[in-house]
Design a protein around this motif. Structure first.
Motif, PDB file in Angstrom:
ATOM      1  N   MET A  55       0.097  -0.594   4.403  1.00 53.37           N
ATOM      2  CA  MET A  55      -0.772  -1.706   5.388  1.00 53.37           C
ATOM      3  C   MET A  55      -2.097  -1.203   6.858  1.00 53.37           C
ATOM      4  O   MET A  55      -1.163  -0.975   7.329  1.00 53.37           O
ATOM      5  CB  MET A  55       0.275  -2.882   5.627  1.00 53.37           C
ATOM      6  CG  MET A  55       0.548  -3.989   5.193  1.00 53.37           C
ATOM      7  SD  MET A  55       1.763  -5.000   5.810  1.00 53.37           S
ATOM      8  CE  MET A  55       2.678  -4.000   6.335  1.00 53.37           C
ATOM      9  N   ASP A  79      -3.325 -12.701  -4.199  1.00 52.72           N
ATOM     10  CA  ASP A  79      -2.759 -10.603  -3.550  1.00 52.72           C
ATOM     11  C   ASP A  79      -3.624 -10.679  -2.662  1.00 52.72           C
ATOM     12  O   ASP A  79      -3.372  -9.791  -1.720  1.00 52.72           O
ATOM     13  CB  ASP A  79      -2.543 -10.691  -4.781  1.00 52.72           C
ATOM     14  CG  ASP A  79      -1.124 -11.290  -5.486  1.00 52.72           C
ATOM     15  OD1 ASP A  79      -0.671 -11.800  -4.651  1.00 52.72           O
ATOM     16  OD2 ASP A  79      -0.596 -10.634  -6.439  1.00 52.72           O
ATOM     17  N   SER A  80      -5.353 -10.377  -2.871  1.00 51.66           N
ATOM     18  CA  SER A  80      -5.862  -9.340  -2.417  1.00 51.66           C
ATOM     19  C   SER A  80      -6.386 -10.109  -0.513  1.00 51.66           C
ATOM     20  O   SER A  80      -6.792  -9.673   0.210  1.00 51.66           O
ATOM     21  CB  SER A  80      -7.839 -10.117  -3.208  1.00 51.66           C
ATOM     22  OG  SER A  80      -8.084 -10.615  -2.987  1.00 51.66           O
ATOM     23  N   ARG A 123      -3.783 -12.072   0.823  1.00 52.86           N
ATOM     24  CA  ARG A 123      -2.620 -11.588   1.293  1.00 52.86           C
ATOM     25  C   ARG A 123      -2.440 -10.465   1.896  1.00 52.86           C
ATOM     26  O   ARG A 123      -2.151  -9.650   3.142  1.00 52.86           O
ATOM     27  CB  ARG A 123      -1.743 -11.906   0.585  1.00 52.86           C
ATOM     28  CG  ARG A 123      -0.964 -13.697   0.308  1.00 52.86           C
ATOM     29  CD  ARG A 123       0.220 -13.457  -0.446  1.00 52.86           C
ATOM     30  NE  ARG A 123      -0.108 -13.444  -2.006  1.00 52.86           N
ATOM     31  CZ  ARG A 123      -0.552 -14.658  -2.919  1.00 52.86           C
ATOM     32  NH1 ARG A 123      -0.329 -15.652  -2.041  1.00 52.86           N
ATOM     33  NH2 ARG A 123      -0.001 -14.344  -3.925  1.00 52.86           N
ATOM     34  N   ALA A 124      -3.401  -8.949   0.859  1.00 52.25           N
ATOM     35  CA  ALA A 124      -3.666  -7.860   1.433  1.00 52.25           C
ATOM     36  C   ALA A 124      -4.016  -7.912   2.517  1.00 52.25           C
ATOM     37  O   ALA A 124      -4.093  -7.260   3.724  1.00 52.25           O
ATOM     38  CB  ALA A 124      -3.712  -7.144   0.083  1.00 52.25           C
ATOM     39  N   ASP A 135      -2.239  -8.972   5.991  1.00 54.25           N
ATOM     40  CA  ASP A 135      -1.080  -7.653   6.259  1.00 54.25           C
ATOM     41  C   ASP A 135      -1.801  -7.349   7.045  1.00 54.25           C
ATOM     42  O   ASP A 135      -1.636  -6.074   8.190  1.00 54.25           O
ATOM     43  CB  ASP A 135      -0.273  -7.345   4.797  1.00 54.25           C
ATOM     44  CG  ASP A 135       0.506  -7.970   3.905  1.00 54.25           C
ATOM     45  OD1 ASP A 135       1.016  -8.893   4.974  1.00 54.25           O
ATOM     46  OD2 ASP A 135       0.664  -8.189   3.188  1.00 54.25           O
ATOM     47  N   ASP A 136      -2.717  -6.642   6.330  1.00 49.22           N
ATOM     48  CA  ASP A 136      -3.988  -5.109   7.250  1.00 49.22           C
ATOM     49  C   ASP A 136      -3.853  -6.091   9.128  1.00 49.22           C
ATOM     50  O   ASP A 136      -3.580  -5.501   9.300  1.00 49.22           O
ATOM     51  CB  ASP A 136      -5.644  -5.236   6.068  1.00 49.22           C
ATOM     52  CG  ASP A 136      -4.986  -4.424   4.594  1.00 49.22           C
ATOM     53  OD1 ASP A 136      -3.716  -3.888   4.900  1.00 49.22           O
ATOM     54  OD2 ASP A 136      -5.997  -4.093   4.628  1.00 49.22           O
ATOM     55  N   ARG A 178       0.163 -18.985   3.671  1.00 53.31           N
ATOM     56  CA  ARG A 178       0.461 -17.744   2.934  1.00 53.31           C
ATOM     57  C   ARG A 178       0.388 -17.644   1.086  1.00 53.31           C
ATOM     58  O   ARG A 178      -0.022 -17.209   0.439  1.00 53.31           O
ATOM     59  CB  ARG A 178       1.252 -16.430   3.084  1.00 53.31           C
ATOM     60  CG  ARG A 178       0.961 -15.338   3.605  1.00 53.31           C
ATOM     61  CD  ARG A 178       2.269 -14.598   4.102  1.00 53.31           C
ATOM     62  NE  ARG A 178       2.849 -13.042   3.068  1.00 53.31           N
ATOM     63  CZ  ARG A 178       2.446 -12.347   2.890  1.00 53.31           C
ATOM     64  NH1 ARG A 178       0.941 -11.918   4.190  1.00 53.31           N
ATOM     65  NH2 ARG A 178       2.166 -10.780   2.843  1.00 53.31           N
TER      66      ARG A 178
END
Ligand code: NI
Length: 180
Positions: free
Chosen positions: A1, A26-27, A29-30, A33-34, A117
């Motif tokens: 992250m 997922d992209s 969600r990534a 997170d970042d 999310r």
């Protein structure tokens, strides 16, 4: 992250209208997170994706008090569905407008519809700091900055201050056309 660089005024990308997210995968969600990592590192209480140069309608917020456990919130495609006529004045700042704070008046309470999310539809009612924060972040998704809510005089003074700072930074790097 990884922590991502935050873009600052007068970067023109801050004026873009961000695009809706088609699917929370997922992209996305990534990216969330970042963004959360970047916001905690700054530190700040809210961050819109455009502040890390992604013109997509994603917002992260954590208004938990300093000594309380973290309480991250994720908003995809957030939309205000109702705003109170009662107003609230809050001193606001912005990670993209460093070291600048001014009082802004906004509706005291709002209802917000969004995808969470997992991509589930949610609606919440917010007041206090969360109400201010979510309105500030949704503004970012529309290319609006909190200084746009100030009087013209104050806004122009702020814009001038940051334009000057950006010019100085360019000259320090020896990139100014004057030195060509
Ligand atoms: Ni901001």
């Amino acid at each position: 992250m990884p922590v991502r660089p935050i873009i600052c005024m007068p970067d023109p990308r801050l004026r873009l209208v961000s695009k809706p997210v088609a699917k929370v995968d997922d992209s996305v969600r990534a990216l969330m997170d970042d963004m959360l990592e970047t916001m905690y590192d700054a530190p700040g209480v809210g961050l819109a994706a455009i502040q890390v140069a992604e013109a997509t309608r994603v917002v992260v917020i954590d208004t938990a008090k300093k000594d309380d456990p973290p309480a991250p919130m994720f908003f995809v495609n957030p939309e205000i569905t109702w705003a109170s006529t009662e107003k609230n004045v809050h001193e606001e700042g912005c990670l993209s407008i460093p070291d600048y704070y001014e009082e802004v008046e906004r509706p005291a309470k709002v209802r917000v519809k969004f995808l969470d999310r997992e991509g589930a539809e949610k609606e919440i009612e917010a007041d206090g700091l969360l109400a201010t924060c979510i309105q500030h972040e949704i503004d970012h998704l529309n290319g609006v900055l909190f200084i746009d809510h100030l009087s013209r005089l104050k806004r122009e003074r702020a814009i001038k201050k940051f334009a000057k700072a950006a010019r100085r930074a360019t000259e320090d790097r020896g990139e100014g056309p004057e030195k060509a």
